[in-house]
Write an enzyme that holds these catalytic residues in place. Structure first.
Site: not given
Ligand code: ADE
Ligand code: ZN
Length: 332
Positions: A18, A196, A199, A277
């Protein structure tokens, strides 16, 4: 060659980054000052001390706050160029960068401003360092479907420079099904899709990303290992997972890096990749993720090379370019 040197010289592709998460406190302070934006932090040290997260949401709150100082094209240029310099240092030769337009458009910063700053930095990094790249526009899943549709519309003038749409932000309570229609519209416009999933969210969210959003990759996906059938499907479909080990530790998805399931998934034949990330928040860019993970999980040189090969196979590069990088890795 020892593993540390192997990791350093290995060509790598980063597929889960990101750009707002690469915002180092030093640059944040510099930009805040030149834009005359005040923050609640008095020093770089104070910012770093605040980076103690207990889950995804506690991180996101600070991450969105940090992004508030980004106002002008030059700010997005500087942010992106600083990340690409790290790529150059870590021998990341290709990167597929997420950006969150809604984090900025909801503050009155135009889509065009965000896009132009990022895009110019990508062009300069290609010319200066030979780094290739793609851009992936993420929808914030805590916002509405209607907001996502508006963002898709705003992106259309720039669509030839954006390869895919993605889905990020607060996972729990915001399943992929909420965005089925907007992802369908995005695919009709020619965008590839990623999301995503898994997670913090459960296995059904991963299934929804596959079945409803028709993704080419799952971002994170570490909870896949809870379900044997899903693992078999990921292997059969050669579905990549963009795993982010240091992120998972910082956000308490696993307690210690030695508990991480990356090696187990790799050994089951899942196409896992290593990524950073939000490296400014989680304590390391690509090489640091590789080095710490290799050490904690006792990865062999062959496994380290496989992770780099997977990163090219899972990328959106053309088949010839993929093969030429993979050959280089196999020759090491
Ligand atoms: N935005 C930035 N990092 C993130 C992550 N690890 N999971 C979800 N949204 C995000
Ligand atoms: Zn992410």
């Amino acid at each position: 060659m020892d593993q540390l040197n192997l990791i350093k010289i290995l060509p790598k592709a980063e597929l889960h980054l990101h750009i707002e998460g690469s915002f180092e406190p030093e640059l944040m302070f510099e930009i805040a000052q030149r834009n005359k934006v005040s923050t609640r932090f008095k020093s770089v040290e104070e910012v770093r001390e605040a980076y103690n997260f207990h889950n995804l949401q506690s991180f996101l709150d600070i991450y969105y706050e940090g992004a508030n100082v980004l106002l002008y094209e030059q700010d997005f240029y500087d942010l992106t160029k600083a990340y690409l310099k790290k790529c150059h240092e870590d021998h990341v030769v290709h990167t597929e960068i997420f950006f969150d337009p809604q984090t900025h458009t909801t503050r009155g910063v135009s889509f065009e401003t965000v896009f132009k700053g990022i895009h110019l930095a990508l062009t300069d990094a290609k010319n200066e360092w030979g780094i290739s790249s793609h851009l992936i526009m993420c929808f914030l899943r805590h916002l509405s479907e209607e907001d996502a549709f508006a963002t898709l519309k705003e992106s259309l003038p720039f669509k030839k420079h954006i390869i895919a749409v993605g889905l990020d932000s607060s996972e729990l309570g915001h399943p992929p099904s909420k965005f089925e229609r907007v992802f369908k519209a995005a695919r009709a416009e020619g965008f590839l899709t990623v999301a995503h999933a898994g997670e913090e969210g459960p296995v059904p969210y991963i299934l929804e990303a596959l079945d409803l959003l028709k993704v080419s990759r799952i971002d994170h996906g570490v909870r896949s290992l809870e379900n044997d059938q899903l693992i078999e499907r990921l292997v059969k479909e050669k579905m990549p997972l963009t795993v982010c080990p240091l992120s998972n530790i910082k956000l308490c998805v696993f307690k210690n890096l030695t508990d991480h399931n990356l090696k187990k998934m790799l050994q089951r034949g899942v196409k896992v990749t290593i990524n950073s990330d939000d490296p400014a928040y989680f304590g390391g860019y690509m090489n640091e993720n590789f080095i710490q993970t290799a050490k904690a999980l006792n990865l062999s040189s062959e496994e380290i090379k496989q992770l780099a090969i997977n990163s090219f196979e899972a990328s959106f590069l053309d088949p010839e370019t993929k093969q030429s990088w993979i050959k280089k890795i196999q020759g090491l």
